[in-house]
Design a protein around this motif. Structure first.
Motif, PDB file in Angstrom:
ATOM      1  N   THR A   1       3.936 -33.055  60.335  1.00  0.00           N
ATOM      2  CA  THR A   1       5.077 -32.101  60.646  1.00  0.00           C
ATOM      3  C   THR A   1       4.973 -31.346  62.086  1.00  0.00           C
ATOM      4  O   THR A   1       5.604 -30.282  62.217  1.00  0.00           O
ATOM      5  CB  THR A   1       5.015 -31.171  59.552  1.00  0.00           C
ATOM      6  OG1 THR A   1       3.410 -30.532  59.465  1.00  0.00           O
ATOM      7  CG2 THR A   1       5.244 -31.633  58.266  1.00  0.00           C
ATOM      8  N   SER A   2       4.256 -31.861  63.141  1.00  0.00           N
ATOM      9  CA  SER A   2       4.099 -31.358  64.504  1.00  0.00           C
ATOM     10  C   SER A   2       4.764 -32.330  65.516  1.00  0.00           C
ATOM     11  O   SER A   2       3.957 -32.928  65.834  1.00  0.00           O
ATOM     12  CB  SER A   2       2.721 -30.841  64.694  1.00  0.00           C
ATOM     13  OG  SER A   2       2.174 -30.110  63.695  1.00  0.00           O
ATOM     14  N   PRO A   3       6.109 -32.370  65.581  1.00  0.00           N
ATOM     15  CA  PRO A   3       6.467 -33.331  66.367  1.00  0.00           C
ATOM     16  C   PRO A   3       6.374 -33.093  67.766  1.00  0.00           C
ATOM     17  O   PRO A   3       6.920 -34.021  68.546  1.00  0.00           O
ATOM     18  CB  PRO A   3       8.108 -33.525  65.938  1.00  0.00           C
ATOM     19  CG  PRO A   3       8.347 -32.053  65.361  1.00  0.00           C
ATOM     20  CD  PRO A   3       6.895 -31.539  64.698  1.00  0.00           C
ATOM     21  N   PHE A   4       5.965 -32.035  68.237  1.00  0.00           N
ATOM     22  CA  PHE A   4       5.899 -31.543  69.700  1.00  0.00           C
ATOM     23  C   PHE A   4       4.595 -32.243  70.267  1.00  0.00           C
ATOM     24  O   PHE A   4       4.413 -32.068  71.336  1.00  0.00           O
ATOM     25  CB  PHE A   4       5.598 -29.945  69.814  1.00  0.00           C
ATOM     26  CG  PHE A   4       6.979 -29.778  69.644  1.00  0.00           C
ATOM     27  CD1 PHE A   4       8.260 -29.557  70.398  1.00  0.00           C
ATOM     28  CD2 PHE A   4       7.396 -28.753  68.305  1.00  0.00           C
ATOM     29  CE1 PHE A   4       9.419 -28.934  70.306  1.00  0.00           C
ATOM     30  CE2 PHE A   4       8.624 -28.267  68.075  1.00  0.00           C
ATOM     31  CZ  PHE A   4       9.742 -28.664  68.881  1.00  0.00           C
ATOM     32  N   THR A   5       3.754 -32.842  69.314  1.00  0.00           N
ATOM     33  CA  THR A   5       2.396 -33.432  69.897  1.00  0.00           C
ATOM     34  C   THR A   5       2.597 -34.543  70.662  1.00  0.00           C
ATOM     35  O   THR A   5       3.483 -35.414  70.488  1.00  0.00           O
ATOM     36  CB  THR A   5       1.529 -33.845  68.532  1.00  0.00           C
ATOM     37  OG1 THR A   5       1.363 -32.878  67.651  1.00  0.00           O
ATOM     38  CG2 THR A   5       0.414 -34.429  69.026  1.00  0.00           C
ATOM     39  N   LYS A   6       2.026 -34.341  71.820  1.00  0.00           N
ATOM     40  CA  LYS A   6       2.154 -35.554  72.914  1.00  0.00           C
ATOM     41  C   LYS A   6       0.955 -36.123  72.905  1.00  0.00           C
ATOM     42  O   LYS A   6      -0.251 -35.625  72.851  1.00  0.00           O
ATOM     43  CB  LYS A   6       2.437 -35.053  74.150  1.00  0.00           C
ATOM     44  CG  LYS A   6       4.038 -34.161  74.274  1.00  0.00           C
ATOM     45  CD  LYS A   6       4.999 -35.283  74.124  1.00  0.00           C
ATOM     46  CE  LYS A   6       5.281 -35.775  75.426  1.00  0.00           C
ATOM     47  NZ  LYS A   6       6.634 -36.316  75.697  1.00  0.00           N
ATOM     48  N   ARG A   7       0.879 -37.457  73.509  1.00  0.00           N
ATOM     49  CA  ARG A   7      -0.446 -38.181  73.633  1.00  0.00           C
ATOM     50  C   ARG A   7      -1.261 -37.638  74.731  1.00  0.00           C
ATOM     51  O   ARG A   7      -2.405 -37.562  74.359  1.00  0.00           O
ATOM     52  CB  ARG A   7      -0.183 -39.652  74.475  1.00  0.00           C
ATOM     53  CG  ARG A   7       0.626 -39.494  75.672  1.00  0.00           C
ATOM     54  CD  ARG A   7       1.256 -41.037  76.120  1.00  0.00           C
ATOM     55  NE  ARG A   7       2.609 -41.121  75.502  1.00  0.00           N
ATOM     56  CZ  ARG A   7       3.543 -42.184  75.552  1.00  0.00           C
ATOM     57  NH1 ARG A   7       3.409 -42.809  76.484  1.00  0.00           N
ATOM     58  NH2 ARG A   7       4.592 -41.967  74.996  1.00  0.00           N
ATOM     59  N   GLY A   8      -0.881 -36.700  75.595  1.00  0.00           N
ATOM     60  CA  GLY A   8      -1.597 -36.022  76.630  1.00  0.00           C
ATOM     61  C   GLY A   8      -2.581 -35.036  75.677  1.00  0.00           C
ATOM     62  O   GLY A   8      -3.827 -34.786  75.823  1.00  0.00           O
ATOM     63  N   ASP A   9      -1.951 -34.383  74.867  1.00  0.00           N
ATOM     64  CA  ASP A   9      -2.538 -33.172  73.933  1.00  0.00           C
ATOM     65  C   ASP A   9      -3.771 -34.178  73.298  1.00  0.00           C
ATOM     66  O   ASP A   9      -4.785 -33.470  72.796  1.00  0.00           O
ATOM     67  CB  ASP A   9      -1.544 -32.633  72.847  1.00  0.00           C
ATOM     68  CG  ASP A   9      -0.337 -32.034  73.784  1.00  0.00           C
ATOM     69  OD1 ASP A   9      -0.695 -31.292  74.505  1.00  0.00           O
ATOM     70  OD2 ASP A   9       0.511 -32.078  73.261  1.00  0.00           O
TER      71      ASP A   9
ATOM     72  N   LEU B   1      10.599 -38.305  60.778  1.00  0.00           N
ATOM     73  CA  LEU B   1       9.853 -37.221  61.437  1.00  0.00           C
ATOM     74  C   LEU B   1       8.479 -37.591  61.602  1.00  0.00           C
ATOM     75  O   LEU B   1       7.922 -37.344  62.700  1.00  0.00           O
ATOM     76  CB  LEU B   1       9.695 -36.057  60.219  1.00  0.00           C
ATOM     77  CG  LEU B   1       8.808 -34.816  60.561  1.00  0.00           C
ATOM     78  CD1 LEU B   1       9.316 -34.323  62.126  1.00  0.00           C
ATOM     79  CD2 LEU B   1       8.767 -33.848  59.659  1.00  0.00           C
ATOM     80  N   PHE B   2       7.708 -38.377  60.828  1.00  0.00           N
ATOM     81  CA  PHE B   2       6.327 -38.772  61.165  1.00  0.00           C
ATOM     82  C   PHE B   2       6.116 -39.706  62.239  1.00  0.00           C
ATOM     83  O   PHE B   2       5.138 -39.816  62.761  1.00  0.00           O
ATOM     84  CB  PHE B   2       5.871 -39.382  59.695  1.00  0.00           C
ATOM     85  CG  PHE B   2       6.094 -40.915  59.388  1.00  0.00           C
ATOM     86  CD1 PHE B   2       5.509 -42.099  59.986  1.00  0.00           C
ATOM     87  CD2 PHE B   2       7.287 -40.967  58.717  1.00  0.00           C
ATOM     88  CE1 PHE B   2       5.838 -43.234  59.684  1.00  0.00           C
ATOM     89  CE2 PHE B   2       7.757 -42.228  58.526  1.00  0.00           C
ATOM     90  CZ  PHE B   2       6.768 -43.448  59.077  1.00  0.00           C
ATOM     91  N   THR B   3       7.327 -40.505  62.363  1.00  0.00           N
ATOM     92  CA  THR B   3       7.087 -41.349  63.833  1.00  0.00           C
ATOM     93  C   THR B   3       7.020 -40.593  65.058  1.00  0.00           C
ATOM     94  O   THR B   3       6.464 -41.253  65.896  1.00  0.00           O
ATOM     95  CB  THR B   3       8.414 -42.352  63.691  1.00  0.00           C
ATOM     96  OG1 THR B   3       9.359 -41.539  64.181  1.00  0.00           O
ATOM     97  CG2 THR B   3       8.453 -42.965  62.588  1.00  0.00           C
ATOM     98  N   TRP B   4       7.382 -39.298  65.206  1.00  0.00           N
ATOM     99  CA  TRP B   4       7.197 -38.337  66.322  1.00  0.00           C
ATOM    100  C   TRP B   4       5.558 -38.585  66.727  1.00  0.00           C
ATOM    101  O   TRP B   4       5.055 -38.918  67.857  1.00  0.00           O
ATOM    102  CB  TRP B   4       7.944 -37.221  66.378  1.00  0.00           C
ATOM    103  CG  TRP B   4       9.132 -36.980  66.556  1.00  0.00           C
ATOM    104  CD1 TRP B   4      10.106 -37.211  65.480  1.00  0.00           C
ATOM    105  CD2 TRP B   4      10.152 -37.184  67.754  1.00  0.00           C
ATOM    106  NE1 TRP B   4      11.486 -37.338  66.004  1.00  0.00           N
ATOM    107  CE2 TRP B   4      11.358 -37.148  67.463  1.00  0.00           C
ATOM    108  CE3 TRP B   4       9.507 -36.868  68.947  1.00  0.00           C
ATOM    109  CZ2 TRP B   4      12.340 -36.921  68.338  1.00  0.00           C
ATOM    110  CZ3 TRP B   4      10.614 -36.923  70.165  1.00  0.00           C
ATOM    111  CH2 TRP B   4      12.011 -36.872  69.680  1.00  0.00           C
ATOM    112  N   VAL B   5       4.664 -37.923  65.913  1.00  0.00           N
ATOM    113  CA  VAL B   5       3.505 -37.992  66.048  1.00  0.00           C
ATOM    114  C   VAL B   5       2.643 -39.370  66.183  1.00  0.00           C
ATOM    115  O   VAL B   5       1.796 -39.721  66.844  1.00  0.00           O
ATOM    116  CB  VAL B   5       2.613 -37.143  65.299  1.00  0.00           C
ATOM    117  CG1 VAL B   5       2.733 -37.723  63.632  1.00  0.00           C
ATOM    118  CG2 VAL B   5       1.330 -36.919  65.659  1.00  0.00           C
TER     119      VAL B   5
END
Length: 384
Positions: free
Chosen positions: A108-116, A29-33
């Motif tokens: 815990t926020s895997p929807f975070t993108k580099r643009g955000d 999970l943590f690798t998404w952000v």
């Protein structure tokens, strides 16, 4: 300005045990952000954790970048009663506040993108000393006494006419060093809000939350897919080149069986200037020797976060995921399967991979699946 990222992780999790390390679409999970942070404008990303296995994972997995550092946090800052601010300030003291801008990122926020992340950082260049991510929700709110809080029920607005409310989604917080030192908080006095996608409002507290978020992530990755001419083919090994089994000898050594026809298919692909790469989670000398025999130069062994590494590769080559075909068979391939221009799965791949692959091949792994994938790519590329 020196901009650093901060991802606090704890071993303890009440709702979902070991939540940060569980595989979300085949990735911890943590690798998404963390993966998005690597490709953002942050100079260094610190993972602050009391879990030594995560520190070992990071040191091994992200050796190809100098942007990621893992630090062991104190037991006190990782306790159930410690606030995120406590961990932030403890960390800042550890590095002597060696930054100009601090960016708190929640694993815990895997929807975070580099643009955000970049947008929140840019807000600090003007009149603001801090920024946070929010979601614009069009929900109608009530208090426990039956009183409406944000609309008149006698004049119920249509969704397109309703501004709604901005709700903190807990994903990203940025703040200047001066404001952090003054307020001892993730936010200062002059706060900018940055909107993120509505899906990012979901929190992962229960098993049902996990399932919902995972399905939304899969659909997001698929929506972003584009199909262009295939210039690169990336292959898993076990369950793709082989049938997924290992034979052990009396001395403990193991052997793998490879299909010679697969090798010929890859040789033909290279004649059409399609670059072949290997990406496997196993660190096997048998695999290394086989790929050397096949004259495949780009071989990545022992890779656990395949999606982040693939993003690095396409960035280094100044291309996009839409030019990549990927063949995988199991859950650790799933994010790549959902993200590349064309994804293919052997007929005996796991169900979750076959459900999400663009093409399910008629051949099994180790029995002509790669040769069939090569033929598909050649036929597909004819249109270009």
């Amino acid at each position: 300005m020196k901009k650093i990222g901060f991802i606090p992780l704890r071993k303890g999790s009440k709702g979902i045990p070991n939540k940060n390390k569980l595989k979300m679409v085949g990735r911890p999970l943590f690798t998404w952000v963390l993966g998005e942070a690597i490709f953002s404008d942050l100079e260094t990303i610190y993972v602050y954790t009391d879990d030594k296995t995560i520190i070992e994972f990071i040191n091994k997995e992200y050796h190809w970048t100098n942007k990621v550092k893992a630090l062991l946090r104190s037991e006190k800052s990782a306790s159930d009663t410690a606030s995120t601010e406590f961990a932030m300030l403890e960390f800042c003291e550890t590095i002597n506040y060696d930054f100009d801008v601090f960016c708190l990122l929640q694993a815990t926020s895997p929807f975070t993108k580099r643009g955000d992340i970049n947008t929140c950082l840019k807000e600090l260049n003007g009149d603001y000393d801090s920024a946070l991510s929010v979601v614009n929700t069009h929900r109608f709110l009530w208090d426990k006494n039956g009183k409406p809080l944000n609309y008149n029920p006698k004049q119920r607005p249509r969704r397109q006419d309703f501004e709604g409310l901005l709700i903190e989604n807990g994903a990203i917080y940025t703040i200047t060093k001066a404001a952090l030192q003054k307020h001892k908080n993730r936010l200062g006095n002059k706060i900018a809000v940055v909107k993120m996608a509505e899906d990012s409002l979901l929190e992962i507290d229960t098993e049902s939350d996990w399932i919902a978020v995972e399905n939304l992530l899969i659909e997001r990755q698929k929506r972003e897919k584009k199909s262009e001419k295939i210039t690169h083919l990336v292959l898993d090994v076990d369950g793709v080149f082989t049938n997924g089994t290992i034979t052990y000898t009396q001395d403990g050594e193991h052997t793998k069986n490879f299909d010679m026809r697969d090798g010929m298919g890859l040789e033909i692909l290279r004649q059409f200037n399609i670059e072949v790469m290997i990406m496997t989670s196993e660190d096997s000398q048998l695999v290394a020797k086989r790929m050397q025999k096949l004259k495949i130069e780009q071989v990545f062994l022992g890779v656990k976060d395949k999606y982040t590494l693939l993003n690095k590769i396409v960035k280094d080559k100044n291309m996009s995921l839409s030019h990549v075909a990927y063949v995988g068979d199991d859950v650790n391939d799933l994010t790549n399967i959902c993200s590349v221009g064309w994804s293919l799965a052997p007929n005996n791949a796991t169900d979750v991979v076959k459900q999400n692959a663009d093409v399910v091949l008629s051949k099994n792994s180790g029995a002509g699946a790669i040769r069939e994938a090569c033929q598909f790519i050649m036929n597909y590329n004819k249109r270009f």
